[in-house]
Design an enzyme around this catalytic site. Structure first.
Site, short mmCIF file in Angstrom:
data_model
loop_
_atom_site.label_atom_id
_atom_site.label_comp_id
_atom_site.label_asym_id
_atom_site.label_seq_id
_atom_site.Cartn_x
_atom_site.Cartn_y
_atom_site.Cartn_z
N LYS A 276 -34.23 55.02 47.12
CA LYS A 276 -33.28 55.09 48.24
C LYS A 276 -33.82 54.22 49.37
O LYS A 276 -34.96 54.39 49.77
CB LYS A 276 -33.16 56.55 48.67
CG LYS A 276 -32.14 56.83 49.74
CD LYS A 276 -31.88 58.33 49.82
CE LYS A 276 -31.04 58.73 51.00
NZ LYS A 276 -30.86 60.19 51.06
N ARG B 46 -27.24 52.05 49.20
CA ARG B 46 -28.64 51.71 49.48
C ARG B 46 -29.57 52.38 48.49
O ARG B 46 -30.71 52.73 48.81
CB ARG B 46 -29.02 52.10 50.89
CG ARG B 46 -28.76 53.57 51.21
CD ARG B 46 -29.50 53.94 52.45
NE ARG B 46 -29.15 55.28 52.89
CZ ARG B 46 -29.72 55.86 53.93
NH1 ARG B 46 -30.65 55.22 54.60
NH2 ARG B 46 -29.37 57.06 54.29
N ASP C 100 -19.05 63.61 47.95
CA ASP C 100 -20.01 62.72 47.29
C ASP C 100 -21.42 63.29 47.38
O ASP C 100 -22.33 62.78 46.73
CB ASP C 100 -19.99 61.32 47.94
CG ASP C 100 -20.24 61.37 49.43
OD1 ASP C 100 -19.43 61.99 50.14
OD2 ASP C 100 -21.24 60.80 49.90
P1 AMP Z 1 -24.57 59.59 52.98
O1 AMP Z 1 -24.08 59.94 54.36
O2 AMP Z 1 -26.04 59.42 52.89
O3 AMP Z 1 -24.02 60.50 51.93
O4 AMP Z 1 -24.00 58.14 52.67
C1 AMP Z 1 -22.63 57.86 52.60
C2 AMP Z 1 -22.43 56.47 52.02
O5 AMP Z 1 -22.97 55.50 52.91
C3 AMP Z 1 -23.08 56.25 50.68
O6 AMP Z 1 -22.22 55.42 49.95
C4 AMP Z 1 -24.37 55.53 51.06
O7 AMP Z 1 -24.87 54.76 50.00
C5 AMP Z 1 -23.89 54.66 52.21
N1 AMP Z 1 -24.97 54.27 53.13
C6 AMP Z 1 -25.68 55.05 53.98
N2 AMP Z 1 -26.59 54.34 54.65
C7 AMP Z 1 -26.45 53.04 54.24
C8 AMP Z 1 -27.10 51.80 54.57
N3 AMP Z 1 -28.07 51.72 55.48
N4 AMP Z 1 -26.67 50.68 53.93
C9 AMP Z 1 -25.70 50.73 53.02
N5 AMP Z 1 -25.05 51.85 52.67
C10 AMP Z 1 -25.42 53.00 53.27
MG MG Z 2 -24.26 60.68 50.03
#
Ligand code: AMP
Ligand code: MG
Length: 489
Positions: free
Chosen positions: A117, A97, A254
């Site tokens: 974002k 996203r 990540d």
């Molecule tokens: P995070 O927990 O923010 O590190 O996100 C983990 C993964 O989930 C990353 O690849 C983000 O880009 C993806 N992600 C989180 N929220 C969304 C969303 N609403 N739509 C698509 N991908 C998401």
């Molecule tokens: Mg992340």
């Protein structure tokens, strides 16, 4: 690095060095417009430092860029590919996203990723909607700016734009796009992707790129030195977190940037009561990312990073493993040195004495025993105003204070030097959970941004100890329920 920039009215000066890497590392994106982009917050000092014109950013073309509705001139518009260990399990991820506009070259020549974002779906979105809700984006804005003001390496927040479109989580929420800046978005997970989906050639390209971009003092091709430097920066960063009581909350690989910046503000929060077992994240059931575990998790993540570099470290596989192990093994001691140096400053102890670590540990044990507020207790010591709380009234504290004062030294000069060191090392103000919630509630449910503006103002100079900050320094009233945070929102 080589540079190719073009300018615009808003002051965008993009270079796109990452997009010049092979397409293996990213996907090109088209704009994914939202209905009604409206500016919620703009970080004017940051805009100025980046060479951007705030008035132009507020205009139609400026907002279109900050909402991802149209590419500003020179923007590359890519989503980066990466993998990551999430709670210990390796997964293919990527910007699901987020959209990297490009690298803004600031007037001082420095290079900053400009990333949106919540800007819509990408090839890495999996089941997600690619969007973000206003509350969590404002939360990232507040906390990342507070971290910056505390002097801790971090991504920063340039703007939040509401989209005019709802996002659906447990409830229907207003949608928003955050613009954040970073030294880069190269993660440990980017290396895991290069190694797993590519191979030695891709890892080498990424490592050469990283050295060129972030580690000018590391000689070209010296991958052991790259590993050593990433380890050192993480040891320093995590020590800084522990010193201010910051819980990242989701230290997946990540979410660890090789540049050494704090990145991916999801379920993070600051400690009120000092307790190493503190977990805020609603999904961290087993406390993997508890406050006191952050240094160990940092070392674990760095071992995953080292594994990706093995083919580059030496022609002989066993030698490679030995080289990597030797570097990783240094992390605990390096971390301890950064932490102890920081703790000495927080307790006003100049120089080094053999009893220092014991004094620090005893003090922290006192905080834990009496469930004292972490920031407030240090600030009270700094002000020389221990209050009538159980901690400061305890015999154990009186005993400890005697030892601490003899370590600091007697006489007005010693006391003044200690006080000065403590004032510059112990923040009076942190983004306290109840204050952050209050600001978000006013902004999201009433459209009233004044509460957030006042909070941001108090957080701007956390070491000022000004009278205007006093109300933000106070700990929350004791609560029967633990504070909870949520990720992926
Ligand atoms: P995070 O927990 O923010 O590190 O996100 C983990 C993964 O989930 C990353 O690849 C983000 O880009 C993806 N992600 C989180 N929220 C969304 C969303 N609403 N739509 C698509 N991908 C998401
Ligand atoms: Mg992340």
């Amino acid at each position: 690095m080589t540079m190719r920039t073009s300018s615009s009215e808003a002051g965008w000066q993009f270079d796109n060095s990452y997009a010049r890497l092979p397409s293996f590392f990213y996907s090109k994106l088209a704009p994914n417009p939202v209905e009604a982009p409206t500016l919620a917050v703009l970080n004017e000092p940051l805009a100025a430092a980046l060479g951007l014109n705030p008035d132009a950013l507020r205009g139609e073309a400026g907002l279109a860029a900050l909402a991802g509705n149209a590419a500003p001139e020179g923007a590359a518009m890519i989503a980066q590919a990466y993998a990551g260990h999430q709670f210990g399990h390796l997964t293919m991820l990527g910007d699901g996203r987020a959209l990297l506009l490009g690298e803004q070259i600031a007037p001082d020549g420095s290079r900053h990723d400009i990333q949106l974002k919540g800007s819509g779906r990408t090839p890495y979105s999996r089941g997600g909607d690619g969007r973000a809700a206003l509350g969590p984006m404002l939360r990232e804005y507040i906390i990342s700016e507070a971290m910056h003001a505390l002097g801790i390496p971090t991504t920063r927040s340039l703007a939040v734009v509401t989209t005019g479109q709802p996002v659906y989580r447990e409830d229907e929420l207003p949608g928003a796009v955050l613009t954040r800046t970073a030294a880069s978005h190269i993660r440990v997970g980017t290396y895991q992707y290069a190694a797993g989906a590519g191979g030695e050639e891709q890892v080498r390209l990424l490592a050469d790129y990283t050295i060129d971009r972030h580690f000018p003092d590391v000689g070209g091709g010296d991958y052991v030195a790259l590993l050593r430097e990433v380890v050192r920066r993480q040891a320093s960063l995590i020590a800084r977190w522990q010193l201010v009581g910051f819980v990242h909350g989701v230290m997946n690989t990540d979410n660890m940037a090789v540049s050494g910046e704090t990145i991916d503000y999801g379920p993070c929060a600051f400690l009120d009561v000092y307790d190493p077992a503190t977990v805020f994240s609603s999904i961290d059931t087993y406390g993997r990312y508890a406050f006191g575990k952050q240094p160990q998790i940092g070392a674990w993540n760095l071992a995953r990073f080292a594994e990706t570099l093995l083919p580059l470290l030496h022609d002989d596989a066993e030698q490679s493993v030995r080289l990597a192990e030797d570097v990783i093994a240094v992390f605990p001691e390096l971390y301890r040195e950064y932490w102890l140096t920081g703790m000495r400053a927080k307790l006003g102890m100049r120089g080094e004495a053999p009893e220092d670590e014991a004094l620090v540990v005893q003090w922290l044990e006192l905080l834990e025993t009496h469930r004292a507020d972490y920031t407030y207790a240090f600030a009270a010591l700094t002000n020389g105003q221990p209050d009538d709380s159980p901690l400061f009234q305890s015999d154990a504290f009186t005993l400890w204070r005697g030892q601490w004062q003899s370590r600091i030294g007697s006489g007005p000069d010693a006391a003044e030097a200690a006080a000065q060191l403590m004032r510059s090392s112990n923040p009076a103000v942190i983004p306290r959970n109840h204050r952050v919630e209050e600001a978000l509630d006013a902004a999201v449910s009433r459209g009233d941004y004044s509460v957030m503006e006042r909070l941001l103002e108090a957080l701007r100079e956390p070491y000022a100890y000004s009278s205007g900050q006093a109300e933000y320094a106070a700990p929350p009233a004791p609560s029967s329920c633990a504070y909870r945070t949520y990720c992926g929102t």
